[in-house]
Design a protein around this motif. Structure first.
Motif, PDB file in Angstrom:
ATOM      1  N   GLU A   1      85.741 -52.901 -43.021  1.00 24.19           N
ATOM      2  CA  GLU A   1      86.222 -51.679 -43.676  1.00 24.19           C
ATOM      3  C   GLU A   1      86.473 -51.857 -45.165  1.00 24.19           C
ATOM      4  O   GLU A   1      86.262 -50.934 -45.944  1.00 24.19           O
ATOM      5  CB  GLU A   1      87.489 -51.188 -42.977  1.00 24.19           C
ATOM      6  CG  GLU A   1      87.233 -50.776 -41.539  1.00 24.19           C
ATOM      7  CD  GLU A   1      88.496 -50.509 -40.756  1.00 24.19           C
ATOM      8  OE1 GLU A   1      89.612 -50.767 -41.264  1.00 24.19           O
ATOM      9  OE2 GLU A   1      88.375 -50.022 -39.618  1.00 24.19           O
ATOM     10  N   ASP A   2      86.926 -53.042 -45.570  1.00 23.68           N
ATOM     11  CA  ASP A   2      87.212 -53.264 -46.987  1.00 23.68           C
ATOM     12  C   ASP A   2      86.011 -53.859 -47.736  1.00 23.68           C
ATOM     13  O   ASP A   2      86.106 -54.168 -48.923  1.00 23.68           O
ATOM     14  CB  ASP A   2      88.448 -54.146 -47.174  1.00 23.68           C
ATOM     15  CG  ASP A   2      88.282 -55.541 -46.585  1.00 23.68           C
ATOM     16  OD1 ASP A   2      87.216 -55.843 -46.002  1.00 23.68           O
ATOM     17  OD2 ASP A   2      89.234 -56.331 -46.694  1.00 23.68           O
TER      18      ASP A   2
ATOM     19  N   SER B   1      84.676 -56.711 -47.724  1.00 20.86           N
ATOM     20  CA  SER B   1      84.957 -58.027 -48.296  1.00 20.86           C
ATOM     21  C   SER B   1      83.886 -59.050 -47.936  1.00 20.86           C
ATOM     22  O   SER B   1      83.841 -60.134 -48.513  1.00 20.86           O
ATOM     23  CB  SER B   1      86.317 -58.531 -47.807  1.00 20.86           C
ATOM     24  OG  SER B   1      86.258 -58.791 -46.406  1.00 20.86           O
TER      25      SER B   1
ATOM     26  N   GLU C   1      90.296 -56.068 -38.528  1.00 21.01           N
ATOM     27  CA  GLU C   1      88.920 -55.595 -38.370  1.00 21.01           C
ATOM     28  C   GLU C   1      88.287 -56.237 -37.136  1.00 21.01           C
ATOM     29  O   GLU C   1      87.606 -55.566 -36.353  1.00 21.01           O
ATOM     30  CB  GLU C   1      88.091 -55.945 -39.612  1.00 21.01           C
ATOM     31  CG  GLU C   1      88.543 -55.198 -40.852  1.00 21.01           C
ATOM     32  CD  GLU C   1      87.966 -55.748 -42.138  1.00 21.01           C
ATOM     33  OE1 GLU C   1      87.853 -54.955 -43.096  1.00 21.01           O
ATOM     34  OE2 GLU C   1      87.636 -56.952 -42.209  1.00 21.01           O
TER      35      GLU C   1
END
Length: 90
Positions: free
Chosen positions: A25-26, A28, A35
């Motif tokens: 979601e981020d 990264s 997650e």
């Protein structure tokens, strides 16, 4: 490398990409614990398994992350875990 192995490797790569598109979601490049938790819960629902406990999720993170110990999972760690599952050696 035989064609069956190539097909499995392509499926592993495609699967990892799909997992990251949905759960990182981020963006990264890693699946952090929350997650990864969402991924595990979705998989257990999709496979009609009993709900995965938080302890099992923590154990799975340790297995996936290997020697890094960073409490997050990279795509490469996920791919390596799947290769090991299928007995594919690099």
């Amino acid at each position: 490398m035989d064609s069956e192995t190539e097909v499995i490797l392509q499926a592993i790569n495609d699967t990892a990409e799909d997992i990251w598109k949905e759960f990182d979601e981020d963006e990264s490049g890693y699946l952090e614990r929350e997650e990864f938790r969402k991924f595990c819960l979705k998989m257990s629902d999709a496979l009609n398994l009993k709900k995965i406990t938080e302890e099992v999720i923590d154990e799975m993170i340790i297995k996936f992350e290997g020697e890094s110990g960073d409490k997050k999972i990279s795509k490469d760690e996920m791919k390596q875990y799947l290769k090991d599952l299928y007995g594919i050696k690099d």
